[in-house]
Enzyme design. Structure first.
Site, PDB file in Angstrom:
ATOM      1  N   ASP A 239       0.864  -1.168   0.000  1.00 41.44           N
ATOM      2  CA  ASP A 239       0.000   0.000   0.000  1.00 41.44           C
ATOM      3  C   ASP A 239       0.909   1.229   0.000  1.00 41.44           C
ATOM      4  O   ASP A 239       2.094   1.149   0.290  1.00 41.44           O
ATOM      5  CB  ASP A 239      -0.961  -0.025   1.201  1.00 41.44           C
ATOM      6  CG  ASP A 239      -2.155   0.884   0.973  1.00 41.44           C
ATOM      7  OD1 ASP A 239      -3.157   0.738   1.667  1.00 41.44           O
ATOM      8  OD2 ASP A 239      -2.065   1.753   0.072  1.00 41.44           O
TER       9      ASP A 239
HETATM   10  C1  GLC Z   1      -4.189   4.401  -0.374  1.00 45.54           C
HETATM   11  C2  GLC Z   1      -5.084   3.254   0.053  1.00 45.54           C
HETATM   12  C3  GLC Z   1      -5.141   2.148  -0.953  1.00 45.54           C
HETATM   13  C4  GLC Z   1      -5.047   2.739  -2.353  1.00 45.54           C
HETATM   14  C5  GLC Z   1      -3.646   3.284  -2.505  1.00 45.54           C
HETATM   15  C6  GLC Z   1      -3.428   3.941  -3.873  1.00 45.54           C
HETATM   16  O1  GLC Z   1      -3.468   4.897   0.707  1.00 45.54           O
HETATM   17  O2  GLC Z   1      -4.856   2.685   1.329  1.00 45.54           O
HETATM   18  O3  GLC Z   1      -6.363   1.426  -0.736  1.00 45.54           O
HETATM   19  O4  GLC Z   1      -5.307   1.753  -3.335  1.00 45.54           O
HETATM   20  O5  GLC Z   1      -3.304   4.199  -1.475  1.00 45.54           O
HETATM   21  O6  GLC Z   1      -4.212   5.084  -3.973  1.00 45.54           O
END
Ligand code: GLC
Length: 754
Positions: free
Chosen positions: A294
């Site tokens: 993430d």
């Molecule tokens: C965010 C979220 C994740 C998302 C990623 C890209 O912090 O936790 O669910 O897909 O970053 O935007």
């Protein structure tokens, strides 16, 4: 020797690849494994690491290239083949430019894979996922994901960071809007439907996306619903509540990617957690796609306190099975050195790169890196009429009728004297919900616009909800004092026959980083509701919110309450269609609605405890200042029809397939739909089991004055559970069964499993 090894590995990996894939998936081009091996054998260590590196879009690619600092570094990395993927690039023109940078400048010309948060639609927006879950309509949910994939792929995207399948029980958490609520069975069915909708049965089609089951694991259990907070749970909860949707996404829907989570699991950050990523996901479940971290979660291993520096975070994450690094710069900076120093084996790098390249081949990106870049297709498919129809259907089915005293609803087509009050009634943004980065502002059909097709009305906003900036990465300023609009609203209400009040949350009050300590109707809206009630009690309350709200006063005083969530592009039409009866509401709550925030977390599938009570003295599980039941329970939702349940029959003669049948009758004059729900309770097992567990549901359409017998089968798959070691067990003993219209209302019976 090396050549023989490669051929042997290719043959072995083909065999393994074939043998561990679920039967029903479209078998990939057998040549992919060989092509991956052949390419891998030509790659330098730096180029391999490059595939494990993902950057977010960092400049307007139609403008001048970045000339200094980190952006210049990212630009140079792109041209050197040190980037495997980009996220947040939106639109054929931009995608093509970034793809050209990588393909036409790097030594091997390996194409980028473009990821994006396509959560509930792309341009055409569907209801927020929690609303979709309220439909319990798996085909409508699949179709919604298919529409989202079609539009995103038309904009050059190949991969969505969805579905979010985190089970959660705490309405304070902002991201409840993004998932399917509190139940692992419903969450599993919906997760599979969404993956199938995104991926279709041909990943190389220009209308499908690689999906991403997220967040592995346990993010929905953030302590106290506080965003990015600690998670601490038993392995029993992990295996029986949190992991089932992920297991099914891998084994039943063949999801191509998994995203790990910001939180720790058993003291270890999920991104650096080999138990989750290698033992369970890639080991027990045989997951053959790749794991994306993430945003920045690899470098956050240091913040958690498990690494001294970025280099150590890269070592921990790579060894733990985190295949691609989203925006930590950890892998691209340190992984090659870690291999040279023997702290990360090159085999692990090869394994990660194999997984990544395989998905790129399956997407067809090696055949034609620009296949998803077609301006005509982009123009033709965005906001396509078929998509608008699909999300309208989804929105209608997502609405939950919570109360309808005296059958105030549906309104008559010739209803006169309608007053509409509430700033959300004219809002064209909030109904779109959060997590809509790819769409356009102010594109929702407002409630007023929906009502325009049915009736005339007077309107007053009554009060502003928020006075601050309303964008993704800014805080909102909620109006908690300005009641200057009340007078106008109350005057309208006084002169009206019926008042439609549209109240609730701003679209940016839920979603990521939007946890709340209160879950009431925010700002001065509750005061507005009570002020209007003083002069006119004939109120239809339409709620727009991204989480369960505690609305005890409204539940007691307001005759009709409609839960309209945030329904996306067609919001206003869906609400109006329900209010005027063009569509008979059929939604059922996927999350319990608390009486007060003090009850959170509250959920239907709780453990009985040693003092379930009630007793004629104080010593049992309860509060002294609040009822212990929810205001509205999981699975609850009314209809304009009336459904009766009768003739529950349990046939346990075939112990491998326990048959449960019930008759459902529509005893009203209105055609309608009902979600028939089946729950079990394993009365005495080797570990305690929840007082109820959803193990089957069927949404049926019943014409007025007709009946239908609905049958369920209970097999080992439904009757078993995971022990604390994660081993699946089915134990003999007594089982209670309940079949009904919600988790608290149905016919009961029992059977003995021998
Ligand atoms: C965010 C979220 C994740 C998302 C990623 C890209 O912090 O936790 O669910 O897909 O970053 O935007």
């Amino acid at each position: 020797m090396n050549q023989i090894k490669i051929i042997l590995y290719a043959l072995l990996s083909t065999f393994l690849f074939q043998s561990c894939r679920p039967e029903h998936t479209v078998q990939p081009d057998d040549g992919i494994a060989q092509k991956v091996e052949a390419l891998l054998s030509r790659m330098t260590l730096e180029e391999k690491v490059g595939q494990m590196n993902q950057y977010s879009s960092f400049y307007d690619v139609t403008g001048p290239a970045p000339s200094d600092g980190k952006l210049k570094l990212k630009y140079e990395h792109l041209k050197k083949g040190l980037v495997g993927s980009m996220l947040n690039v939106n639109g054929v023109k931009e995608v093509r430019e970034f793809q050209k940078l990588a393909v036409e400048n790097s030594r091997l010309g390996i194409p980028l894979i473009f990821g994006f948060d396509v959560i509930h639609g792309h341009k055409t927006l569907a209801p927020i996922p929690l609303a979709e879950a309220a439909s319990w309509d798996l085909e409508a949910i699949r179709r919604s994901a298919e529409v989202a994939a079609t539009e995103a792929a038309a904009m050059g995207i190949n991969w969505t960071f969805a579905p979010m399948i985190d089970i959660t029980r705490d309405a304070r958490w902002g991201r409840v809007m993004e998932g399917s609520g509190e139940d692992p069975y419903l969450g599993t069915q919906i997760g599979v439907a969404r993956v199938n909708g995104f991926q279709g049965n041909d990943l190389s089609s220009v209308h499908t996306l690689a999906a991403c089951a997220k967040h592995l694991a346990g993010y929905g259990f953030s302590e106290a619903g506080k965003e990015y907070n600690t998670v601490d749970m038993s392995t029993s909860t992990l295996f029986n509540v949190v992991l089932p949707p992920f297991k099914a996404a891998v084994e039943e829907a063949n999801v191509k990617t998994v995203m790990n989570a910001f939180n720790i699991m058993n003291g270890v950050p999920s991104t650096g957690n080999a138990f989750l990523q290698r033992d369970i996901l890639k080991g027990r479940w045989g997951f053959d796609g790749f794991v994306i971290s993430d945003w920045g979660s690899i470098k956050e291993i240091e913040s958690h306190g498990m690494a001294a520096n970025l280099k150590e975070t890269a070592m921990i994450a790579a060894n733990a099975g985190s295949d691609m690094d989203m925006e930590s710069y950890a892998y691209v900076t340190h992984l090659a050195d870690l291999v040279e120093e023997g702290l990360v084996s090159e085999d692990k790098i090869d394994e990660a790169v194999r997984r990544i390249l395989t998905v790129k081949y399956e997407l067809g990106l090696f055949d034609d890196p620009y296949k998803y870049c077609n301006e005509e297709r982009e123009k033709e498919l965005l906001y396509h009429p078929d998509h608008l129809e699909a999300v309208l259907d989804m929105a209608r089915k997502s609405i939950v009728l919570l109360k309808n005293e005296g059958d105030l609803l549906p309104l008559k087509r010739d209803q006169k004297g309608i007053a509409v009050i509430g700033t959300l009634a004219s809002d064209k943004n909030s109904p779109l919900g959060n997590w809509r980065l790819g769409s356009d502002n102010n594109t929702a059909v407002s409630v007023l616009e929906g009502l325009d097709t049915y009736c005339t009305y007077t309107y007053a906003k009554g009060a502003d909800l928020s006075t601050g900036i309303e964008v993704f990465n800014q805080d909102l300023t909620i109006n908690t004092s300005d009641k200057s609009g009340f007078k106008e609203a109350v005057t309208l209400a006084k002169n009206a026959e019926i008042v439609i009040m549209v109240l609730g949350e701003h679209g940016m009050m839920s979603g990521e980083a939007r946890s709340r300590t209160q879950i009431d109707i925010p700002g001065v809206q509750q005061d507005l509701l009570e002020a209007v009630y003083e002069v006119n009690k004939n109120i239809v309350l339409v709620l727009m919110n991204g989480r369960p709200l505690a609305i005890p006063w409204a539940a007691e005083h307001i005759p009709a309450i409609v839960e309209a969530w945030q329904l996306g592009t067609q919001s206003g039409h869906a609400v109006a269609d329900i209010l005027f009866g063009r569509y008979n509401p059929s939604g059922k709550l996927p999350m319990s609605f608390p009486r007060s925030v003090g009850q959170c977390p509250i959920y239907y599938n709780y453990f009985r405890t040693g003092r379930p009570g009630p007793r004629n003295e104080v010593f049992f599980s309860r509060y002294i200042d609040e009822d212990r039941t929810p205001l509205y329970p999981f699975g609850y939702g009314l209809s304009y029809s009336k459904f009766d349940y009768s003739n529950l029959v349990i046939d346990d003669s075939d112990q491998k397939r326990i048959k449960v049948a019930v008759q459902v009758s529509n005893v009203s004059d209105t055609d309608g739909e009902e979600v028939v729900q089946l729950y079990i309770n394993d009365k005495a097992a080797s570990i305690v089991r929840p007082v109820k567990e959803l193990k089957g549901f069927e949404k049926i359409a019943l014409k007025a004055k007709t009946s239908q017998t609905v049958t369920f089968e209970l097999t080992d798959k439904e009757l078993g559970f995971y022990d604390p070691n994660g081993d699946y067990k089915v134990e003999s003993g007594m089982f209670d069964v309940m079949v009904g219209t919600s988790s608290t209302d149905g016919l009961t019976g029992s059977f003995q499993l021998k």
